[in-house]
Write a protein that holds these residues in place. Structure first.
Motif, mmCIF file in Angstrom:
data_model
loop_
_atom_site.group_PDB
_atom_site.id
_atom_site.type_symbol
_atom_site.label_atom_id
_atom_site.label_comp_id
_atom_site.label_asym_id
_atom_site.label_seq_id
_atom_site.Cartn_x
_atom_site.Cartn_y
_atom_site.Cartn_z
ATOM 1 N N THR A 39 0.842 -1.189 0.000
ATOM 2 C CA THR A 39 0.000 0.000 0.000
ATOM 3 C C THR A 39 0.878 1.240 0.000
ATOM 4 O O THR A 39 2.094 1.148 0.188
ATOM 5 C CB THR A 39 -0.962 -0.008 1.205
ATOM 6 N N ASP A 40 0.266 2.387 -0.194
ATOM 7 C CA ASP A 40 1.032 3.631 -0.198
ATOM 8 C C ASP A 40 1.306 4.086 1.241
ATOM 9 O O ASP A 40 0.723 3.583 2.195
ATOM 10 C CB ASP A 40 0.296 4.713 -0.982
ATOM 11 N N LEU A 41 2.196 5.038 1.375
ATOM 12 C CA LEU A 41 2.630 5.490 2.689
ATOM 13 C C LEU A 41 1.499 6.169 3.454
ATOM 14 O O LEU A 41 1.366 5.980 4.665
ATOM 15 C CB LEU A 41 3.829 6.431 2.561
ATOM 16 N N ALA A 42 0.659 6.941 2.788
ATOM 17 C CA ALA A 42 -0.434 7.634 3.472
ATOM 18 C C ALA A 42 -1.417 6.642 4.092
ATOM 19 O O ALA A 42 -1.874 6.829 5.225
ATOM 20 C CB ALA A 42 -1.155 8.562 2.503
ATOM 21 N N THR A 43 -1.725 5.565 3.378
ATOM 22 C CA THR A 43 -2.632 4.557 3.903
ATOM 23 C C THR A 43 -1.992 3.815 5.060
ATOM 24 O O THR A 43 -2.632 3.571 6.083
ATOM 25 C CB THR A 43 -3.038 3.573 2.799
ATOM 26 N N ALA A 44 -0.724 3.466 4.937
ATOM 27 C CA ALA A 44 -0.019 2.789 6.027
ATOM 28 C C ALA A 44 0.030 3.681 7.266
ATOM 29 O O ALA A 44 -0.122 3.198 8.393
ATOM 30 C CB ALA A 44 1.391 2.404 5.588
ATOM 31 N N ALA A 45 0.231 4.978 7.071
ATOM 32 C CA ALA A 45 0.242 5.904 8.202
ATOM 33 C C ALA A 45 -1.120 5.913 8.882
ATOM 34 O O ALA A 45 -1.204 5.909 10.115
ATOM 35 C CB ALA A 45 0.608 7.304 7.724
ATOM 36 N N VAL A 47 -3.290 3.468 8.949
ATOM 37 C CA VAL A 47 -3.420 2.193 9.643
ATOM 38 C C VAL A 47 -2.676 2.238 10.977
ATOM 39 O O VAL A 47 -3.160 1.738 11.990
ATOM 40 C CB VAL A 47 -2.890 1.039 8.759
ATOM 41 N N LEU A 48 -1.515 2.862 10.981
ATOM 42 C CA LEU A 48 -0.702 2.941 12.193
ATOM 43 C C LEU A 48 -1.144 4.058 13.133
ATOM 44 O O LEU A 48 -0.600 4.201 14.225
ATOM 45 C CB LEU A 48 0.771 3.137 11.818
ATOM 46 N N GLY A 49 -2.106 4.874 12.702
ATOM 47 C CA GLY A 49 -2.618 5.929 13.559
ATOM 48 C C GLY A 49 -1.728 7.148 13.641
ATOM 49 O O GLY A 49 -1.701 7.845 14.649
ATOM 50 N N MET A 50 -0.994 7.422 12.567
ATOM 51 C CA MET A 50 -0.140 8.615 12.547
ATOM 52 C C MET A 50 -0.494 9.463 11.341
ATOM 53 O O MET A 50 -1.141 8.995 10.411
ATOM 54 C CB MET A 50 1.346 8.228 12.531
ATOM 55 N N SER A 51 -0.077 10.711 11.389
ATOM 56 C CA SER A 51 -0.359 11.597 10.271
ATOM 57 C C SER A 51 0.562 11.280 9.101
ATOM 58 O O SER A 51 1.615 10.660 9.262
ATOM 59 C CB SER A 51 -0.181 13.059 10.674
ATOM 60 N N ARG A 52 0.146 11.720 7.935
ATOM 61 C CA ARG A 52 0.955 11.497 6.739
ATOM 62 C C ARG A 52 2.293 12.216 6.842
ATOM 63 O O ARG A 52 3.332 11.670 6.472
ATOM 64 C CB ARG A 52 0.165 11.981 5.525
ATOM 65 N N SER A 53 2.291 13.434 7.378
ATOM 66 C CA SER A 53 3.543 14.188 7.490
ATOM 67 C C SER A 53 4.510 13.507 8.458
ATOM 68 O O SER A 53 5.715 13.474 8.210
ATOM 69 C CB SER A 53 3.278 15.627 7.912
ATOM 70 N N THR A 54 3.986 12.938 9.544
ATOM 71 C CA THR A 54 4.847 12.202 10.479
ATOM 72 C C THR A 54 5.444 10.979 9.802
ATOM 73 O O THR A 54 6.625 10.673 9.982
ATOM 74 C CB THR A 54 4.049 11.777 11.722
#
Length: 104
Positions: A39-45, A47-54
């Protein structure tokens, strides 16, 4: 001196705030598996409960908690290590057994 222009007959309405009470997406093991092999990074973020920028900051520091790879300018996150990071790799199915159990 005041202008002779029209004045408001009603007070201005406050701008509507985005609904903060909207439920966030709930990521289940089945939904994560349905993402495919990666998956892309934004979706993984998400899922992990973090913001896209983090997530991008962690990727740049090589501190993202899941193995990842880069294709051109895009980052891809494999879903199996993502599930493993969340300890969802071997979740019980409806019969109460895990997906890796072998019948005797």
């Amino acid at each position: 001196m005041r202008s002779s222009g029209r004045t408001r007959s009603t007070p201005p309405q406050p701008a509507e705030k985005p609904a903060a009470t909207e439920p966030q997406q709930v990521w289940t093991a089945e939904r994560i598996r349905a993402l495919g092999a990666s998956t892309d990074l934004a979706t993984a973020a998400s899922v992990l409960g973090m913001s896209r920028s983090t997530a991008y900051k962690l990727i740049r520091r090589d501190a993202f908690p899941v193995p990842h790879f880069r294709i051109g300018a895009h980052y891809r996150i494999p879903t199996t290590p993502l599930l493993a990071t969340l300890h969802l790799l071997d979740t019980p199915n409806d019969e109460g057994t895990t997906g890796t159990d072998v019948p005797a």
